[in-house]
Enzyme design. Structure first.
Site, PDB file in Angstrom:
ATOM      1  N   SER A 187       1.995   4.742   5.993  1.00  0.00           N
ATOM      2  CA  SER A 187       3.250   4.005   6.203  1.00  0.00           C
ATOM      3  C   SER A 187       4.491   4.852   6.392  1.00  0.00           C
ATOM      4  CB  SER A 187       3.497   3.039   5.054  1.00  0.00           C
ATOM      5  OG  SER A 187       2.747   1.886   5.280  1.00  0.00           O
TER       6      SER A 187
ATOM      7  N   SER B 298       4.135   0.576   7.141  1.00  0.00           N
ATOM      8  CA  SER B 298       4.963  -0.510   6.670  1.00  0.00           C
ATOM      9  C   SER B 298       6.442  -0.144   6.523  1.00  0.00           C
ATOM     10  CB  SER B 298       4.458  -0.985   5.303  1.00  0.00           C
ATOM     11  OG  SER B 298       4.578   0.069   4.351  1.00  0.00           O
TER      12      SER B 298
ATOM     13  N   LYS C   4      13.667   2.518   1.225  1.00  0.00           N
ATOM     14  CA  LYS C   4      12.776   1.390   1.529  1.00  0.00           C
ATOM     15  C   LYS C   4      12.906   0.348   0.424  1.00  0.00           C
ATOM     16  CE  LYS C   4       7.818   0.597   2.528  1.00  0.00           C
ATOM     17  NZ  LYS C   4       6.511   1.265   2.728  1.00  0.00           N
TER      18      LYS C   4
END
Ligand code: GLN
Length: 482
Positions: free
Chosen positions: A178, A154, A79
């Protein structure tokens, strides 16, 4: 290598051992797939040449019969809020535009030390704030199963990268869901470890007392293997735990009967979609039929979770994000002369709308006149919740609930009303508020075939038991169409 996409990490490694494939071929196949699936916008940057060079090194290691690491040849995406030395990191924000990290996160060092290949950085909501990936400064990520729907957030890019087989596994971060919520929306496995199990060093902080890094995979076994590698004490993160890291991947058989708690309020909750509810109910019936003890109980705190979470995380975010000032790193407003103007204009232009909302909310709840009414009260609620959950988990093995009240929703459906978006996190924030581990498993689907995730929570540092039970659930219950 035939069918390598559906294999576990160990099976891929066996394939390499038997010369069915090389690391170079694996990386090349993923690079081709990434190229074909560009429209998903899962990656912000692909480290193509570098991944190929690393694969060639690993192939030489194999040819020379040198000892191999646990993640030998595993192609992993990270990420874009996890730092990797000499690579860009933007946390999905314009304010970090052009910023290159000078050091690597501990998790990255640990992956590389075990011979993993890092193939790129994935798109995410700005500073990991969001539940749909519509808050990235670099555009939304599409759910690979239905491009009109969100991948969740997210860590949407990391989830889709695994869902669409654009890497073997990925890392995300989970502050309030997330990892688990996008895993649920994309039909894959996502684990949020116990707070302190995995070092946060090198993770761009959102809310430091909530954030944890964890894996996205197709198989529980792969999540277990990744956890073995990334977990453990780190001198660079004072909140990391020195509890021993178990060999999760070799402890995946679950025997005996589990004692499972189910909160009535989670199944009676107003926003819960009927198909998600019946998927949960069917699973609970199956578990009872298998001889497990499933007990429904009251849990009167569900209605307070979102408010408590958003008061505390915005407070922490307002402090963590103060460092992005247009002076030290990243974006600086053009033609701003005075110091004040540099700060104000850089932050005004660099941060997106949701991040600004949260900085303002966090500053408000910490301000002298409101601290007691909001921040301090929310801290007390967090303590009560933690005590209650620890008490329940002292006599139950697991708590089961949906990961999300709905399946993946459509783009734009919740963007007008932030509170509605926040309510998407109702089942996930509990694990972060109380520090316990929780996993989302793709155990069902709705009538349209959209994935439904089931969430399993366990006591602190009980990842071994949680992963073993998850592995068992994946074998008894997957995938179930209503
Ligand atoms: N959706 C939650 C939020 O926006 C969770 C985000 C996360 O876990 N990083 O805060």
């Amino acid at each position: 290598m035939k069918d390598f996409l559906s294999r576990t990490i160990r099976e891929v490694q066996q394939g390499i051992e038997q010369s069915e494939s090389s690391c170079t071929q694996l990386v090349q196949q993923y690079l081709n797939r990434i190229d074909e699936q560009k429209h998903l916008n899962a990656y912000l940057e692909v480290f193509g040449q570098e991944a190929l060079a690393r694969a060639a090194e690993l192939d030489t290691k194999h040819a020379d019969k040198k000892p191999k690491g646990k993640l030998f040849g595993t192609v992993i995406a990270i990420k874009d809020n996890i730092c990797y030395a000499h690579h860009k990191v933007s946390a999905g924000s314009k304010i970090l535009d052009g910023f290159t990290s000078v050091f690597s996160a501990t998790v990255v060092d640990r992956l590389l030390a075990e011979d993993a290949i890092i193939i790129g950085r994935t798109n995410c909501d700005e500073f990991a704030m969001g539940s749909s990936n519509e808050n990235s400064a670099y555009g939304k990520v599409l759910n690979a199963q239905d491009n009109t729907r969100v991948p969740g957030g997210s860590s949407g890019g990391s989830a889709v990268a695994v869902q669409a087989n654009l890497c073997h596994a990925s890392l995300g971060s989970d502050t309030g869901g997330s990892i688990r919520q996008p895993a649920s929306f994309c039909g894959i496995v996502g684990l949020k470890p116990t707070y302190g199990r995995v070092s946060r060093y090198g993770l761009v902080a959102y809310a430091s007392s909530f954030d944890q890094i964890g894996p996205f995979t197709h198989h529980v076994e792969d999540a277990a293997l990744l956890m073995e590698v990334i977990s453990g004490k780190d001198a660079q993160d004072a909140t990391s735990s020195s509890q021993m890291v178990e060999e999760y991947a070799s402890k995946l058989s679950f025997s005996g009967k589990a004692k499972i708690a189910v909160f009535g309020s989670t199944l009676q909750s107003e926003g819960l979609n009927a198909e998600v509810k019946s998927a949960m109910e069917n699973l609970l019936i199956d578990l009872k039929n298998e001889g497990h003890i499933v007990e429904e109980m009251d849990f009167d705190y569900l209605q307070y979770l979102i408010a408590t979470y958003y008061v505390l995380t915005t407070a922490e975010a307002s402090s963590n994000l103060a460092r992005f000032d247009g002076v030290h790193a990243g974006y600086r407003a053009k033609n701003a002369q005075e110091m004040d103007a540099v700060y104000k204009r850089s932050r005004t232009e660099g941060f997106g709308k949701e991040v600004k909302n949260r900085i303002m909310l966090g500053t408000f709840v910490l301000s002298a006149g409101y601290y007691d009414a909001y921040y301090s009260r929310a801290q007390k609620v967090r303590r009560i919740l933690t005590d209650k959950i620890n008490y329940i988990l002292s006599s139950y093995d697991f708590i089961l609930m949906p990961t999300s009240p709905t399946v993946a929703f459509r783009f734009g459906e919740k963007t007008e009303n932030p509170v509605e978006m926040y309510l998407a996190d109702i089942y996930t924030v509990l694990a972060n508020l109380t520090g316990i581990p929780a996993i989302s498993l793709p155990l069902a689907a709705d009538a349209q075939g959209l994935p439904i995730g089931v969430q399993v929570l366990s006591g602190k540092f009980q990842e071994a038991k949680l992963l073993a039970f998850s592995n068992y659930l994946m074998h008894i219950g997957r995938p179930k169409q209503l």
